[in-house]
Scaffold this active site. Structure first.
Site, PDB file in Angstrom:
ATOM      1  N   GLU A  83      -4.094  -3.975  -4.050  1.00 25.81           N
ATOM      2  CA  GLU A  83      -4.909  -4.280  -5.222  1.00 25.81           C
ATOM      3  C   GLU A  83      -6.219  -4.850  -4.708  1.00 25.81           C
ATOM      4  O   GLU A  83      -6.222  -5.606  -3.735  1.00 25.81           O
ATOM      5  CB  GLU A  83      -4.255  -5.318  -6.135  1.00 25.81           C
ATOM      6  CG  GLU A  83      -3.013  -4.843  -6.858  1.00 25.81           C
ATOM      7  CD  GLU A  83      -1.744  -5.088  -6.051  1.00 25.81           C
ATOM      8  OE1 GLU A  83      -0.723  -4.448  -6.349  1.00 25.81           O
ATOM      9  OE2 GLU A  83      -1.772  -5.905  -5.110  1.00 25.81           O
ATOM     10  N   TYR A 122     -11.852   1.147   1.685  1.00 26.92           N
ATOM     11  CA  TYR A 122     -10.567   1.771   1.400  1.00 26.92           C
ATOM     12  C   TYR A 122     -10.717   3.253   1.065  1.00 26.92           C
ATOM     13  O   TYR A 122      -9.930   4.073   1.544  1.00 26.92           O
ATOM     14  CB  TYR A 122      -9.853   1.029   0.273  1.00 26.92           C
ATOM     15  CG  TYR A 122      -9.570  -0.423   0.589  1.00 26.92           C
ATOM     16  CD1 TYR A 122      -9.126  -0.817   1.848  1.00 26.92           C
ATOM     17  CD2 TYR A 122      -9.771  -1.420  -0.360  1.00 26.92           C
ATOM     18  CE1 TYR A 122      -8.877  -2.148   2.148  1.00 26.92           C
ATOM     19  CE2 TYR A 122      -9.520  -2.746  -0.065  1.00 26.92           C
ATOM     20  CZ  TYR A 122      -9.083  -3.106   1.188  1.00 26.92           C
ATOM     21  OH  TYR A 122      -8.832  -4.424   1.488  1.00 26.92           O
TER      22      TYR A 122
END
Length: 163
Positions: free
Chosen positions: A116, A128
């Site tokens: 998260e 990411y």
């Protein structure tokens, strides 16, 4: 601050080490300057006691420059926390740690890694996405924010079975 760079690669040199209790003060210091609502020192200690996978990058003077923590349950890995000290951000250390954590999960035969991330954390989201994570969902009001507000989290996944 004794930072060495690899002049051929243009990258900061740092040793990758398993996180231990002796690193926790430095890890917590990085966390406090990296997050608007940082984990407590005790949360990091609890992660180590629980056997979660923790890693630090240290420079030649043994200063902790970055850290990562992950967990594994069944065939699913979860990146719990990753941060880089502000004075060495954008030097590839975050990517290096992320690649190591992904390799560790792959070695443990995890099929995916989840995380998260605050919806406002553009630099982390970019890291990411460039590594191959994809957004799965949005968790409304997941993180505490300023003045009692809440901030959404993006749930991201990296498919380890496809790589």
């Amino acid at each position: 601050m004794a930072l060495a760079t690899d002049h051929q690669a243009g990258r900061l040199q740092a040793r990758l080490l398993p996180m231990s209790a002796e690193h926790l003060d430095a890890v917590h210091a990085i966390e406090r300057v990296s997050q608007p609502h940082p984990w407590s020192h005790g949360m990091f200690a609890d992660c180590l006691k629980a056997g979660y996978s923790g890693w630090v990058l240290q420079d030649i003077a043994q200063e902790v420059l970055a850290f990562a923590l992950s967990s594994l349950a069944m065939d699913e890995a979860h990146l719990l926390n990753l941060a880089v000290s502000p004075h060495v951000r954008r030097t590839g250390l975050g990517r290096r740690l992320l690649e190591h954590v992904l390799a560790q999960a792959r070695h443990a035969e995890a099929r995916c890694m989840l995380l998260e991330v605050r919806a406002s954390n553009r630099n982390a989201i970019q890291l990411y996405c460039e590594a191959g994570f994809e957004v799965l969902a949005r968790r409304p009001r997941y993180y505490p924010a300023r003045a009692g507000q809440r901030e959404d989290a993006l749930v991201m996944c990296y498919d380890l079975s496809a790589r």
